[in-house]
Design an enzyme around this catalytic site. Sequence first.
Site, mmCIF file in Angstrom:
data_model
loop_
_atom_site.group_PDB
_atom_site.id
_atom_site.type_symbol
_atom_site.label_atom_id
_atom_site.label_comp_id
_atom_site.label_asym_id
_atom_site.label_seq_id
_atom_site.Cartn_x
_atom_site.Cartn_y
_atom_site.Cartn_z
ATOM 1 C CE1 TYR A 25 0.136 -15.660 15.592
ATOM 2 C CE2 TYR A 25 1.679 -14.489 17.001
ATOM 3 C CZ TYR A 25 0.600 -15.339 16.849
ATOM 4 O OH TYR A 25 -0.003 -15.884 17.970
ATOM 5 N N GLY A 26 1.058 -10.266 12.771
ATOM 6 C CA GLY A 26 1.103 -8.922 13.330
ATOM 7 C C GLY A 26 -0.236 -8.493 13.877
ATOM 8 C CD GLU A 84 3.653 -1.794 3.385
ATOM 9 O OE1 GLU A 84 4.195 -1.398 4.433
ATOM 10 O OE2 GLU A 84 2.413 -1.889 3.237
ATOM 11 C CG HIS A 108 -7.079 -3.738 3.324
ATOM 12 N ND1 HIS A 108 -8.260 -3.097 3.024
ATOM 13 C CD2 HIS A 108 -6.089 -2.884 2.931
ATOM 14 C CE1 HIS A 108 -7.997 -1.905 2.507
ATOM 15 N NE2 HIS A 108 -6.689 -1.760 2.426
ATOM 16 C CG ASP A 191 -10.082 0.344 5.102
ATOM 17 O OD1 ASP A 191 -10.523 0.379 6.255
ATOM 18 O OD2 ASP A 191 -8.866 0.228 4.847
ATOM 19 C CD GLU A 195 -7.053 3.103 6.169
ATOM 20 O OE1 GLU A 195 -7.008 1.998 6.729
ATOM 21 O OE2 GLU A 195 -6.379 3.361 5.143
ATOM 22 C CD GLU A 231 -12.532 19.199 26.243
ATOM 23 O OE1 GLU A 231 -13.525 19.529 25.568
ATOM 24 O OE2 GLU A 231 -12.090 19.861 27.201
ATOM 25 C CB SER A 252 -23.735 22.534 26.363
ATOM 26 O OG SER A 252 -22.826 23.108 25.431
#
Length: 327
Positions: A25-26, A84, A108, A191, A195, A231, A252
């Site tokens: 439950y994370g 893990e 995942h 994935d 990452e 930025e 620009s």
Amino acid sequence: MAQIYYENDANLAVLKNKTIAVIGYGNQGRAHALNLRDSGLTVIVGARPGGSAAHTAKSDGFQIHGIGSAAREADLLAIMLPDEHVPAVYNDEIKPQIRGHKTFVFAHGFVVANKTITLPDDSDILLVAPTGPGRQVRSLFLEGKGLPALVAVEKDQSKNGLQVALAYAHGIGSTRAGAIKTTFQEETITDLFCEQAVLCGGMPELIKASFMTLVESGYQPELAYISCLKEVKLIADLLFTQGLDGMRSAISNTAKYGSVVAGPAIINAGAKHRLKEILQNIESGAFARSFIAEAAGGSPVTREFVAAEKSSKLARTGRTLKTVLRF
């Protein structure tokens, strides 16, 4: 063109008479559980009694079970634990309670693609992987929108696996945006590579190196921090909403020409060779083996790196700026 499914391709009724146990439950687990419940499905939470996850789930109004009890009672087990931790929890608490056909859903593909656990032969093994963090899965759902997801079927004993995966994706809101068909292997490799190469590896290191280049050349760290880190969001937002070509048209002419000159000089043939090595390290399973060994040893390399980064001049400059600038 990828196969993409939407709400009219998914039938939520496939899950109407099923009990879904969310194990973990994370980040993702809480969002999935709340969205599935709000979609009218029966959801229980498997957590260790007295733990923070159990406390949060109880506060959210869920019926809390021990992990083994949840595995025994549920028809569908949504495994939302950190990669893990899955082997130990599965082997010690879930596997002994499995009786008959179960459906396993993962957010995942890591543990299935890298075979860190052995799931029952008579199970359905499905992937429903939202393309963002759990908080976004939840916030977009509450707005009546959805976060795209990747769906895959590794094992389909019921011969209904894809429809179950799409119903689950519907339940968390992802078919509002689109569910893209893939495989566990493809989702895992792309994935992990993204990452490492861009989001959590390449881009932060480029920011750090650019910041230090300016500072070591005598420029104010505060200006270097704003230019090299703050930025980034402006460009990331343009990339997200308009793509590469849209971003180029929005900046620009000076920035555009500078990107033409500098970009390929930084990401040159040598960089592309190193990216290929990173991909091969993931494809071969070497990264997975290294990660599992690192986690088993208490993650010393990761902890040392994070601690050094936290005390870096870049991080200290950022903390100082937050106390004096209103952003």
